[in-house]
Design a protein around this motif. Structure first.
Motif: not given
Length: 625
Positions: A383-405
């Motif tokens: 988005t160009g907002n680093w704090y919002e982008d960081l939340m996007v990336l952390e959400r994505n990382r957590a989502r992938i983790r939960l799908k890795s079981v």
């Protein structure tokens, strides 16, 4: 090589000083690297190179990328990081607003209780009764891990709390009092939370279906717990590792705690997670740039690989290193026949393990293709907002983790840009990074002796880890089983204890080396160097030893081999750093990595004409493999 040397020293008394004594003053060593090690100096140059790539992100260049380009997203993330780092208030407010919105966005027909609140964060943060997707090395799959709550707020000191009020611009007076009061109340809550449950002495391992049957009488509705965690996608055959010994008191406590208190605790845990990420630097421009580069490499590791591979690691270089690895592996295999201390059955098992060992260099082929990498990051938009982008990336990382079981995946154990290498016992795999294959450690046009003494020594080191004082317990398939006969195992332990005793005698500034702590890497150092030496000899024959391949250097191939090996460990660290690493590092201090190995090799003493009884040619020598 000449610039690093101190040729006034007798090589037979201290070969490390002879090879590396001028490191801190050498003109060709960058000033910023003189107080560091040779390999770390290469790492700094790679980091600078990556930083330059990320900084080269003009508007016109970003427009040239297609919108789905992973490289474009990585550069956008870096650019927004540089702009936003100085104002943590924006991050604080964005995070609170996001969590408030998520709390209010209750699922239809869903009960708002402690289980719901435990899983309200999308950032892999479930602190009331923690759940993690955990990689199991024995099964090579991701499983569900249930663990006890832990103290996090209770470990925050007063200085950190004060810094938070400053960084978040929380005004003195009522606003700051509310901030502090909430923190202290939640710290007391956390103390109660963590006192109500203990860990099992032995982890319970069951399928999810079996776990639900065994624990159906628990006070907790485990079915709903897992449905909330995985949004109803959980499968009965998934494996659960349970560390929690009884949840009754914990559940009773959570059921009788106000939901606002539970929600506030989750919110604070998420805040501390992000605050730790936000503050990994200072206001110094260079430090901010390094921190932002590290953030990009953490979240966009694969996005940078096609560019990095194309620019610093062509396929010819990879093939060249793999050919060296092949020679070393074959040499090690042949030498196993010469060890009379092994019986035939154990020797056969050792050969099987070595033949089965994979040696990977740099990358897998699919990582060269930008289209595949772009697909990996297709769900992410900056988005160009680093704090919002960081939340996007952390959400994505957590989502992938939960799908890795239950997925049979091999996690990335080390970024391939790192100047390092590793052996994974559970995979029986040796991995050499792209970062190791860089000038001046390696070059495709080096004389062969420098390749074998440099990158070859590292390859031999990682192969030898498969047969060190810890990994000897793992078989050809990475399973922890005993493949040794009693007699061969007894002989093996006698041989590596010789090394332990030898390294225990090394003293730096009055402090004794811990030969047991460094045992595994001492074995790998000694064996890896020997294997690289004999692999070069096997390839070129004895006549090559006397040739002098570098103009203006008086050294023969045999002498160059040991000189190149020694200079891999050149270092200019200060005394405090040396002593700290001496007490905690599983690797011996750099000087002892050189002198310990070479004092065990008669071939070294022959090359430099060291008389028996000198420091580098002691009467007693230790050889494991």
């Amino acid at each position: 090589m000449l610039g690093n040397m101190n040729q006034s020293v007798d090589p037979c008394e201290n070969f490390y000083e002879y090879a590396c004594g001028n490191w801190k003053k050498a003109e060709l060593v960058p000033i910023e690297a003189r107080n560091d090690s040779f390999l770390h100096a290469i790492q700094k140059r790679i980091d600078t190179y990556v930083l330059g790539f990320l900084q080269n992100a003009t508007e016109s260049e970003l427009q040239a990328y297609n919108t789905s380009s992973a490289e474009r997203k990585a550069k956008q993330f870096y650019g927004s990081c540089i702009k936003m780092k100085s104002n943590l208030t924006a991050g604080y407010r964005s995070l609170l607003e996001y969590q408030d919105d998520r709390y209010r966005a209750q699922r239809p027909n869903e009960t708002m209780d402690w289980i719901y609140i435990n899983f309200m964060s999308p950032f892999d943060m479930y602190p009331l009764l923690p759940l993690k997707v955990h990689y199991s090395t024995p099964t090579r799959k991701f499983h569900i891990l249930l663990s006890v709550p832990r103290k996090v707020l209770g470990s925050v000191d007063a200085a950190t709390l004060k810094n938070m009020t400053r960084d978040f611009q929380i005004a003195e007076g009522d606003q700051q009092k509310h901030f502090m009061d909430e923190f202290h109340n939640l710290t007391q809550f956390e103390r109660n939370l963590t006192d109500l449950v203990v860990a099992r002495n032995e982890t319970e391992q069951l399928s999810l279906g079996g776990f639900l049957v065994r624990h159906k009488q628990d006070r907790l509705n485990w079915t709903r717990y897992f449905e909330m965690a995985f949004n109803g996608t959980q499968q009965e055959h998934w494996q659960v590792l349970n560390v929690v010994d009884g949840v009754g008191p914990l559940v009773h406590f959570l059921e009788h705690t106000k939901l606002d208190m539970l929600r506030a605790y989750v919110r604070w845990r998420v805040l501390l997670k992000f605050y730790a990420i936000w503050t990994q630097d200072s206001t110094d421009k260079a430090q901010v740039e390094r921190a932002c580069r590290a953030h990009v490499e953490s979240y966009y590791n694969f996005a940078l690989l096609p560019w990095f591979i194309a620019n610093v690691f062509d396929s010819q270089r990879r093939a060249d290193i793999l050919s060296v690895a092949k020679d070393i592996k074959e040499t090690f295999y042949d030498l196993l026949d010469r060890y009379s201390w092994l019986d035939d059955e154990t020797r056969s098992e050792a050969k099987t393990k070595l033949l089965s060992m994979d040696v990977l260099v740099g990358y897998s082929d699919e990582l060269r293709h930008r289209s595949l990498i772009d697909e990996v990051y297709s769900d992410i938009n900056m988005t160009g907002n680093w704090y919002e982008d960081l939340m996007v990336l952390e959400r994505n990382r957590a989502r992938i983790r939960l799908k890795s079981v239950d997925k049979a995946l091999i996690p990335l154990l080390m970024p391939t840009r790192t100047v390092n290498a590793y052996y994974a016992d559970f995979l029986n795999l040796a991995f050499i990074t792209i970062g190791m294959a860089q000038w001046p450690f390696y070059h495709k046009e080096f004389p062969p002796v420098l390749k074998y003494a440099g990158i070859g020594n590292i390859i031999g080191h990682e192969m030898a880890h498969g047969f060190d004082s810890y990994c000897y317990q793992y078989n050809y398939d990475g399973k922890k089983v005993n493949w040794w006969s009693a007699g061969s195992l007894r002989n093996f332990k006698e041989r590596f204890r010789c090394l332990e005793s030898q390294y225990n005698k090394f003293i730096l500034m009055g402090v004794q080396t811990n030969g047991t702590l460094t045992s595994g890497d001492n074995i790998a150092d000694n064996v890896g160097t020997r294997m690289a030496y004999y692999a070069y000899k096997r390839r070129t024959g004895d006549k090559a030893w006397d040739l002098k391949p570098l103009r203006s250097l008086k050294f023969s191939n045999k002498q160059l081999f040991f000189l190149k090996f020694a200079q891999t460990w050149c270092s200019g660290r200060d005394s405090a750093s040396k002593l700290k690493r001496l007490k905690t590092d599983v690797h011996a201090y750099e000087e002892f990595r050189v002198t310990g190995v070479l004092s065990n090799m008669p071939e070294f003493s022959e090359a430099f004409k060291c008389e028996l009884g000198t420091e580098m040619n002691p009467l007693k020598k230790c050889v494991v493999w």
